[in-house]
Design an enzyme around this catalytic site. Sequence first.
Site, mmCIF file in Angstrom:
data_model
loop_
_atom_site.group_PDB
_atom_site.id
_atom_site.type_symbol
_atom_site.label_atom_id
_atom_site.label_comp_id
_atom_site.label_asym_id
_atom_site.label_seq_id
_atom_site.Cartn_x
_atom_site.Cartn_y
_atom_site.Cartn_z
ATOM 1 N N CYS A 75 0.865 -1.217 0.000
ATOM 2 C CA CYS A 75 -0.107 -0.015 -0.091
ATOM 3 C C CYS A 75 0.785 1.293 0.184
ATOM 4 O O CYS A 75 0.302 2.288 -0.448
ATOM 5 C CB CYS A 75 -0.957 -0.075 1.120
ATOM 6 N N HIS A 81 -3.933 6.825 3.718
ATOM 7 C CA HIS A 81 -4.355 5.632 3.045
ATOM 8 C C HIS A 81 -5.486 5.357 3.357
ATOM 9 O O HIS A 81 -6.270 5.511 4.566
ATOM 10 C CB HIS A 81 -3.323 4.469 3.742
ATOM 11 N N ASN A 92 -10.362 -0.447 0.138
ATOM 12 C CA ASN A 92 -8.849 -0.283 0.150
ATOM 13 C C ASN A 92 -8.341 -0.736 -1.181
ATOM 14 O O ASN A 92 -8.513 -1.786 -1.636
ATOM 15 C CB ASN A 92 -8.344 -1.095 1.116
HETATM 16 O O1 UT7 Z 1 -4.053 -1.575 3.520
HETATM 17 C C1 UT7 Z 1 -3.154 -2.144 4.424
HETATM 18 C C2 UT7 Z 1 -3.529 -1.700 5.792
HETATM 19 N N1 UT7 Z 1 -4.756 -2.608 6.260
HETATM 20 C C3 UT7 Z 1 -5.424 -2.231 7.159
HETATM 21 O O2 UT7 Z 1 -5.000 -1.097 7.783
HETATM 22 C C4 UT7 Z 1 -6.522 -2.908 7.655
HETATM 23 C C5 UT7 Z 1 -6.422 -2.941 9.217
HETATM 24 N N2 UT7 Z 1 -7.548 -3.809 10.012
HETATM 25 C C6 UT7 Z 1 -8.836 -3.308 9.819
HETATM 26 O O3 UT7 Z 1 -9.306 -2.544 9.267
HETATM 27 C C7 UT7 Z 1 -9.737 -4.172 10.954
HETATM 28 O O4 UT7 Z 1 -9.001 -5.128 11.646
HETATM 29 C C8 UT7 Z 1 -10.711 -5.057 10.064
HETATM 30 C C9 UT7 Z 1 -11.757 -4.292 9.242
HETATM 31 C C10 UT7 Z 1 -10.164 -5.747 9.225
HETATM 32 C C11 UT7 Z 1 -11.617 -5.989 10.727
HETATM 33 O O5 UT7 Z 1 -12.327 -5.339 11.984
HETATM 34 P P1 UT7 Z 1 -11.977 -5.515 13.716
HETATM 35 O O6 UT7 Z 1 -12.839 -4.616 14.238
HETATM 36 O O7 UT7 Z 1 -10.542 -5.725 14.027
HETATM 37 O O8 UT7 Z 1 -12.858 -7.066 13.485
HETATM 38 P P2 UT7 Z 1 -12.186 -8.506 13.989
HETATM 39 O O9 UT7 Z 1 -11.259 -9.024 12.912
HETATM 40 O O10 UT7 Z 1 -11.767 -8.419 15.482
HETATM 41 O O11 UT7 Z 1 -13.578 -9.104 13.741
HETATM 42 C C12 UT7 Z 1 -14.613 -8.905 14.929
HETATM 43 C C13 UT7 Z 1 -15.792 -10.035 14.491
HETATM 44 C C14 UT7 Z 1 -15.201 -11.495 14.407
HETATM 45 O O12 UT7 Z 1 -16.323 -12.268 14.962
HETATM 46 P P3 UT7 Z 1 -15.921 -12.872 16.455
HETATM 47 O O13 UT7 Z 1 -14.795 -13.537 16.692
HETATM 48 O O14 UT7 Z 1 -16.183 -11.659 17.205
HETATM 49 O O15 UT7 Z 1 -17.330 -13.783 16.459
HETATM 50 C C15 UT7 Z 1 -15.309 -11.831 12.996
HETATM 51 O O16 UT7 Z 1 -15.237 -13.240 12.721
HETATM 52 O O17 UT7 Z 1 -16.300 -9.693 13.405
HETATM 53 C C16 UT7 Z 1 -16.207 -11.072 12.405
HETATM 54 N N3 UT7 Z 1 -16.157 -10.469 11.108
HETATM 55 C C17 UT7 Z 1 -17.278 -10.191 9.933
HETATM 56 N N4 UT7 Z 1 -18.665 -10.273 10.385
HETATM 57 C C18 UT7 Z 1 -19.372 -10.069 9.322
HETATM 58 C C19 UT7 Z 1 -15.001 -10.510 10.145
HETATM 59 N N5 UT7 Z 1 -15.211 -9.870 9.014
HETATM 60 C C20 UT7 Z 1 -16.439 -9.931 9.097
HETATM 61 C C21 UT7 Z 1 -17.427 -9.535 8.075
HETATM 62 N N6 UT7 Z 1 -18.697 -9.507 8.204
HETATM 63 N N7 UT7 Z 1 -17.019 -9.014 6.752
#
Ligand code: UT7
Length: 341
Positions: free
Chosen positions: A127, A268, A298
């Site tokens: 990125c 970004h 993204n």
């Molecule tokens: O470009 C390079 C840089 N990239 C970034 O900067 C991305 C950085 N990371 C993020 O933006 C975030 O971590 C995400 C958007 C990817 C994820 O958000 P989060 O608040 O960290 O969620 P998480 O991964 O902790 O997931 C929370 C819950 C999980 O369920 P449980 O385990 O709490 O039951 C996931 O399984 O949300 C669930 N989950 C979803 N639910 C519905 C993960 N993806 C989805 C989805 N729809 N698409």
Amino acid sequence: MRNTPRSSPRSAKSLRTASIVATGSYVPERRLTNDDLSQMVATNDEWITTRTGIKERRIAAKDEQTSEMSAKAALAAMEQAGITGDEIDLILLATATPDMLFPATACFVQTQIGATNAACLDISAACAGFLFGVEIGQQFIKANTCDTVLVIGAEKLSTITDWTDRNTCVLFGDGAGAAILRHRDDKALGLISSHVASDGNYADILWMPGGGSRTPITKENADDHLQTVKMLGKEVYKQAVTAMVKTCRITLEKAGLTTDDIDCVIPHQANMRIIQAIATRLKMPMEKFFINLDSYGNTSAAAIPIALDEANRGGRIKRGDYVLLVTFGGGLTWAGSIVEW
Ligand code: UT7
């Protein structure tokens, strides 16, 4: 009109400075909405919107290559700059999704835009690639090695997305952005300060493990989805906020400017919550941040140049403004630049 006087930026030591004199961008026609994705994996518009801010992303056609999207963005920038292809000395193309591993996708772009005199290479810095390209390009200009550098960030991430993984497939989109770097004769400082950095210790929190020479795709592993993006989202999120805040502070310090001097931040475009966290830590109002991730998701190396072009063409940034660009991605890699527009 500004109420408080600006601090004086440190003038560049070199007599010859590099400015971004024009921008261009291109996004594919096809829109993939959050509702569309909810038909493909267990997700919904509410989760994607509240966790990321993304509403839709663009998906390139099967036969629409990274090089073609790059060329369209480049031609728009060249038109704005009023230059022809043969005036370009160097093409730097940042991408994680090249047309093929070699030759450089920049070489395909060269033929499509008639840049017959250009040296061409791709940059692999995920990125952060576009801002790495801007930094490399400005060094060539300052050293008098080149007069005109074309920097492109372009991605066809849809080809390396695991469309069965809801953790990642809702995040990414396709597109391309471009900028022309040149020395300007009007005493504009152009690129005032920059910072580029990497930390390979965290390579495995955001990577595509298959398809390279370490793990080629074979008949045996073809179903393991190794040639798709893998990400530990929470860890990347923490690293992204810390690195981008630090980068903003370093570039401001190098420029001799404060956050009050900055007219527009182009961050970004990965996650709205990351941008809000950066704004809070820097004590900057969100109004100063240019955001278009709701429309494109993204787009990795393309995110900053697409946003920059929209901000430029939309009148959000104007001649004389101080613009802070900051990005973060796989590698890990991160970078920032402050530009007097
Ligand atoms: O470009 C390079 C840089 N990239 C970034 O900067 C991305 C950085 N990371 C993020 O933006 C975030 O971590 C995400 C958007 C990817 C994820 O958000 P989060 O608040 O960290 O969620 P998480 O991964 O902790 O997931 C929370 C819950 C999980 O369920 P449980 O385990 O709490 O039951 C996931 O399984 O949300 C669930 N989950 C979803 N639910 C519905 C993960 N993806 C989805 C989805 N729809 N698409």
